[in-house]
Every structure is written in C-alpha cells, then in structure tokens.
Design a protein around this motif. Structure first.
Motif, PDB file in Angstrom:
ATOM      1  N   PHE A  25       0.860  -1.180   0.000  1.00 55.91           N
ATOM      2  CA  PHE A  25       0.000   0.000   0.000  1.00 55.91           C
ATOM      3  C   PHE A  25       0.898   1.234   0.000  1.00 55.91           C
ATOM      4  O   PHE A  25       1.815   1.328   0.824  1.00 55.91           O
ATOM      5  N   CYS A  73      -6.747   7.668   3.525  1.00 54.18           N
ATOM      6  CA  CYS A  73      -7.608   8.853   3.648  1.00 54.18           C
ATOM      7  C   CYS A  73      -7.431   9.795   2.460  1.00 54.18           C
ATOM      8  O   CYS A  73      -8.371  10.468   2.042  1.00 54.18           O
ATOM      9  N   TRP A  98      -3.095  14.868   5.549  1.00 54.70           N
ATOM     10  CA  TRP A  98      -1.713  14.730   6.010  1.00 54.70           C
ATOM     11  C   TRP A  98      -0.988  16.076   6.040  1.00 54.70           C
ATOM     12  O   TRP A  98       0.230  16.126   6.165  1.00 54.70           O
ATOM     13  N   ASN A 172     -12.432   4.621   0.926  1.00 56.80           N
ATOM     14  CA  ASN A 172     -11.524   4.101   1.951  1.00 56.80           C
ATOM     15  C   ASN A 172     -12.066   4.479   3.323  1.00 56.80           C
ATOM     16  O   ASN A 172     -12.429   5.639   3.545  1.00 56.80           O
ATOM     17  N   GLU A 173     -12.103   3.521   4.229  1.00 51.96           N
ATOM     18  CA  GLU A 173     -12.587   3.790   5.595  1.00 51.96           C
ATOM     19  C   GLU A 173     -13.796   4.727   5.537  1.00 51.96           C
ATOM     20  O   GLU A 173     -13.791   5.820   6.130  1.00 51.96           O
ATOM     21  N   TYR A 246      -4.439  -1.937  12.593  1.00 53.53           N
ATOM     22  CA  TYR A 246      -3.111  -1.481  13.033  1.00 53.53           C
ATOM     23  C   TYR A 246      -2.880  -1.937  14.468  1.00 53.53           C
ATOM     24  O   TYR A 246      -3.837  -2.066  15.241  1.00 53.53           O
ATOM     25  N   GLU A 296      -5.189  -2.608   4.560  1.00 56.94           N
ATOM     26  CA  GLU A 296      -4.203  -1.843   5.345  1.00 56.94           C
ATOM     27  C   GLU A 296      -3.957  -2.636   6.615  1.00 56.94           C
ATOM     28  O   GLU A 296      -4.906  -2.949   7.345  1.00 56.94           O
ATOM     29  N   TRP A 300       1.652   0.453  14.088  1.00 54.35           N
ATOM     30  CA  TRP A 300       1.582   1.925  14.083  1.00 54.35           C
ATOM     31  C   TRP A 300       2.002   2.359  15.479  1.00 54.35           C
ATOM     32  O   TRP A 300       1.221   2.301  16.418  1.00 54.35           O
ATOM     33  N   LEU A 310       4.225  10.233   9.749  1.00 52.14           N
ATOM     34  CA  LEU A 310       4.021   8.832  10.180  1.00 52.14           C
ATOM     35  C   LEU A 310       5.278   7.974   9.969  1.00 52.14           C
ATOM     36  O   LEU A 310       5.198   6.848   9.480  1.00 52.14           O
ATOM     37  N   ALA A 342       0.925  -1.560   5.312  1.00 50.62           N
ATOM     38  CA  ALA A 342       0.964  -0.091   5.313  1.00 50.62           C
ATOM     39  C   ALA A 342       2.277   0.364   5.995  1.00 50.62           C
ATOM     40  O   ALA A 342       2.473   0.056   7.158  1.00 50.62           O
ATOM     41  N   GLN A 343       3.103   1.091   5.252  1.00 51.27           N
ATOM     42  CA  GLN A 343       3.081   1.431   3.858  1.00 51.27           C
ATOM     43  C   GLN A 343       4.450   1.141   3.263  1.00 51.27           C
ATOM     44  O   GLN A 343       5.426   1.045   4.002  1.00 51.27           O
ATOM     45  N   LEU A 348       5.105   4.377   8.373  1.00 51.11           N
ATOM     46  CA  LEU A 348       4.592   3.289   9.219  1.00 51.11           C
ATOM     47  C   LEU A 348       5.449   2.026   9.083  1.00 51.11           C
ATOM     48  O   LEU A 348       6.664   2.081   9.130  1.00 51.11           O
TER      49      LEU A 348
HETATM   50  O1  AHR Z   1      -2.111   4.378   6.638  1.00 54.98           O
HETATM   51  C1  AHR Z   1      -2.431   5.591   7.243  1.00 54.98           C
HETATM   52  C2  AHR Z   1      -3.926   5.831   7.354  1.00 54.98           C
HETATM   53  O2  AHR Z   1      -4.498   4.882   8.204  1.00 54.98           O
HETATM   54  C3  AHR Z   1      -4.720   5.674   6.080  1.00 54.98           C
HETATM   55  O3  AHR Z   1      -4.699   6.815   5.293  1.00 54.98           O
HETATM   56  C4  AHR Z   1      -6.101   5.404   6.590  1.00 54.98           C
HETATM   57  O4  AHR Z   1      -6.877   4.636   5.683  1.00 54.98           O
HETATM   58  C5  AHR Z   1      -5.863   4.691   7.901  1.00 54.98           C
HETATM   59  O5  AHR Z   1      -6.645   5.162   8.915  1.00 54.98           O
END
Ligand code: AHR
Length: 496
Positions: A25, A73, A98, A172-173, A246, A296, A300, A310, A342-343, A348
C-alpha cells in the motif's frame, strides 16, 4: 523431548494462498510517494522515469503482487484529473489529511508505470468522500476503456493501450475519513458507484470499504459490516470487503518484554475480525464467495505522528510480528483474498527507508522475502502442540492463551514451505516437525534473528537484521528444528 510438535499433512492440501495476500500500500502521505517511490526526472537517487531504481528492484525481488494507491484517507479527497497531462500544467493542491502540499507530479500514469516496472497489479482506490460516481467511472474509462473516446485519446497520447487495471476500491474507511457514513448509507453510495464501474468494465474486481470489530466500543462500528451487507444486496457488485487493522504496544524501539508479548496477543483480535466478517459475508452472500481484503495492516507506533509524516523505526519485533500476521493470512487462505502492508517506503510499517540517494531494507522486508514461496501455493493441513503464554488482547476483555509459535505451511509440487515465528521474547524453543504420509528428500532454511527484538537496520548499518541460511539435518519424515527467541524462520522441504 521437543518443546513443540508441528504435524503437517502435505497430501491434504487446502485452499490456494492468493498471491495478493503479500500486497502493498502506497499513499500520498509524508515521504512514501514523494522521495520514497518518486524522485522525479531530476531526482537525487538513480531512477527510471522518476521512480527510484532501488525501490523497483526491492519490490521485484519480492514479486510484489499488488500495490494499493493513492490512499488511504488521501483517496477520498483525490481528484485524478489533477494528476494527468503535462506536469508543468498540473495544479498544486492541499493534502488535507496529512497537512502537506500535493504537487500532483505523481499521478495515474506515473503510478501505473511504477506498477509495470515492478510487475505488480495496480489497485486504485476511488474517491467516494468528495468525489462522484461520474468521476470514478471516468477514471476507469481513462485507464481501461478500449474504444474511442476523448478520455482514451488523452491516455493514448501519453500511455498508449488500455492499462487493464483490475482492482478498484470504492472509497476508503468510509466509516471514518472517507465520509463518516453509517454502514447502510455507505451501501447505497457503494451500489451507486459500483453500478457504473461494473457496467463500463465487467472484468474488474470491486472492493467495498468495511471495518474491523475488535476494540471498538462504538455500536455503529460494531455493526458496520452487517449493516452494509444487509443493505447492499446486489452480490454481483461486490468481490471483496476490506478491513483495516493497526497494532501498537509500547514504543517502536523502546518496549518491554511484556509489550512484546502483548502485541502477539492482540493478533487474536485480527482473527476475530476475520471470523465475524466471514460470518456476515456467508450469511448475506450465500451464493457468492466474497473475499476479505485486509488492505491496510501493520504496526503503528506512538512516535509515528502526522507531524513527522508517520515515520517510525522498524525493529526485529515488527518483522516477527509481520511474519505471524502473514502466517495467519495463509491459514485463512479460504477467505482472505488480499492484504496490503501499510506502507511501502518510509511510512509506518515500511519495507524500505530512504534519505536522498541512500536506502536500506527494514527487517520486515526480509520476512516478505522469506515467505515469497507461499504465494500461489496450497495451504497444507497442520496441527501444532506448542507452549503458550497468557495474553490480554486489547478490546476482548478476557485473557487468552497465546501460542509461543505461529506456523503456516504450504505446498507447490514436491516443495513444502514452512514458516515459523517465535512469539516469545525470552524462550528458545525446539520443535519436532512431523511430515505425515510423505518422506523428506532435502531441506534448507533461512533465519531472521538478532540479539535483541529491538534491533533495527539503519543507513550506517543496513544489514544488522538480515536473513541468513541455516543448515538443516533431516531424517526421513521427522526433523527437529530450533527456533530462537524473537525470531522468524522459513524452511523449504523437498519431498521424495
Ligand atoms: O495508513 C495511514 C492511514 O491509516 C490511512 O490513510 C487510513 O486509511 C488509515 O486510517
């Protein structure tokens, strides 16, 4: 007497392990795309058409099957037309989640060229939050349509033939940054978007945004997947339902042994997510196999914040944990059709870190490399007798036994692949591996280990945590393997 026994029945294969379980990702977030993947035509690092050569080589070696893009996001506020055509004419825009400026230098054509260079399938996540079905459908037309239209002429001018992008995510989400929908409301949006995407290109696979259950007390999130599936009763419009997960216990590098153990206990909640999601999919889509895409996942740590893009260090603990997660996905091969760490770079739980022309691979990269052979192989029936420790998974409200060893095995032809994570911080373990109804002809192994689970790779010491070959003495069908504390091991066993 061994501490543990691993029984394998290679003659009893189960589901095929979808290669996409080993997916990635990459989001427009911090230094993942800009600097991490893309340095542009005048970049400081060696590149092909602006994409870093070290990143291409690393992903090629893994045979990376799929890359999800542009978010996250970011996807639900991305307008794809701003990222095509001559770069000097593209606008700069606000990357609102971001808190960055988006130069739009890396857009659809750059992403698809990157995927081609790596040999990975692209997975595009469409904008539902601030976009429209029309915008998404035109994106698909730009990428895949073979007929004549203004959009295909635009594509042909830079890229030529249709790209044939197979995977399309609808938001997404969507329960969070993707529009804060309730499950039933998102179902209506989803059907709306998916109708037009499917009509334009029936060969694509559509991924709906779902959620995990685990530690959420929120009653809306707890019923999200059920509410979505109940309302979205057009099984023909859905191929995969996504969940994200996460994990975090202690700091990224500074954690106690208790925190080392706690994160492996938390992994049990991911299995619970899979169980609950599978139950919902079975109930609402009894006649269709809708896959679960964990698109994802990863560690984290608290030091990864929006302010630092991140970024976090990647330790051996992260790598062993990644191995345990991938073992879990292998064991769930019947239902997990995709998963995306991720990612990819700098952000992360990344595979690689960059600094100008400098580059190194994280310990987690080596786990993906060691597990490559599971991709496309058939999961093998297994049974384990292993010591366990007490764990208190976040959000479950009860204690559970956490197995000291996490195991998965698969077979392709005469080759049996076995991967094992030692989920303890302090216990070196020995396990007898008993192969039933088959005889061993040869065995080789690789070990990822360091003196401390806190060990990291750095620009100065890029190979401090790297896998090394280990010697394996084998008898006919029973082998005793050693699994050092906080380690990850992969074996390739050839059957007679
Ligand atoms: O990977 C970071 C963020 O974590 C992504 O943008 C979102 O989909 C998730 O909450």
């Amino acid at each position: 007497m061994s501490d543990a026994v691993i029984h394998l029945w290679p003659g009893l294969p189960k589901a095929r392990i979808h290669p996409n379980i080993y997916g990635h990702f990459a989001e427009h977030l911090g230094r993942c795309i800009y600097e991490g993947v893309w340095v542009g035509p005048h970049g400081l690092a060696p590149h092909a058409d602006g994409v870093r050569l070290d990143v291409i080589a690393a992903l090629k070696q893994l045979r990376a099957p799929v890359v999800r893009w542009p978010g996250g996001c970011f996807a639900d506020d991305y307008h794809w037309r701003q990222g095509i055509g001559p770069v000097e004419k593209r606008p700069t825009t606000a990357n609102l989640w971001w808190r960055q400026t988006e130069p739009n230098a890396f857009g659809t054509d750059e992403f698809l060229r990157f995927c081609r260079a790596v040999g990975a399938e692209p997975y595009i996540c469409c904008n539902v939050g601030s976009g429209s079905p029309r915008e998404a459908r035109e994106w698909l037309e730009y990428c895949n349509f073979g007929g004549d239209s203004s959009l295909t002429r635009l594509r042909e001018a830079t890229a030529g033939a249709p790209y044939g992008v197979r995977y399309w995510g609808v938001g997404n989400e969507s329960w969070g940054c993707g529009g804060r929908f309730r499950g039933a409301d998102y179902a209506k949006e989803y059907a709306h978007f998916a109708t037009y995407l499917r009509a334009l290109d029936p060969s694509i696979e559509l991924i709906a945004s779902g959620t995990h259950y685990g530690d959420y007390k929120d009653p809306i999130l707890n019923t999200w997947n059920k509410d979505f599936c109940e309302e979205m009763h057009h099984a023909d419009l859905i191929d995969h339902l996504s969940i994200h997960r996460y994990f975090s216990r202690g700091g990224g590098v500074s954690f106690t042994d208790a925190e080392y153990h706690a994160v492996f206990a938390d992994l049990i909640t991911l299995e619970r997510d899979l169980e609950l999601t599978e139950a919902v999919l079975r109930y609402f889509y009894p006649d269709k196999h809708v896959g679960i895409a964990v698109d994802e996942w990863g560690m984290w740590h608290p030091e990864a914040t929006v302010e630092n893009g991140l970024e976090q260090a990647g330790t051996l603990r992260d790598a062993v944990f990644a191995g345990a997660v991938l073992n879990l996905f292998n064991r769930w091969a019947r239902r997990v059709t995709m998963a995306n760490l991720a990612q990819t770079v700098n952000v992360l739980h990344c595979l690689a870190a960059t600094d100008g022309p400098n580059f190194y691979l994280t310990p987690t990269y080596h786990v993906f490399d060691m597990m490559r052979r599971h991709m496309g192989a058939n999961l093998v029936t297994q049974e384990i007798e292993t010591p366990a420790y007490e764990g208190h998974p976040l959000g479950l409200g009860k204690k559970l036994d956490v197995p000291a060893l996490s195991v998965s095995a698969s077979i392709s032809g005469k080759r049996l692949h076995l991967t094992v994570a030692n989920q303890t911080a302090q216990q070196d373990l020995e396990a007898s591996v008993i192969i039933h109804e088959a005889r061993l002809a040869a065995a080789v192994g690789r070990l990822l280990h360091a003196e401390s689970p806190r060990a990291v790779n750095t620009f100065e010491d890029p190979k401090r945590v790297a896998s090394r070959r280990i010697k394996v003495d084998h008898a006919k069908n029973e082998v005793v393997f050693a699994f050092p504390r906080h380690s990850f091991t992969a074996f390739s066993l050839t059957l007679e």
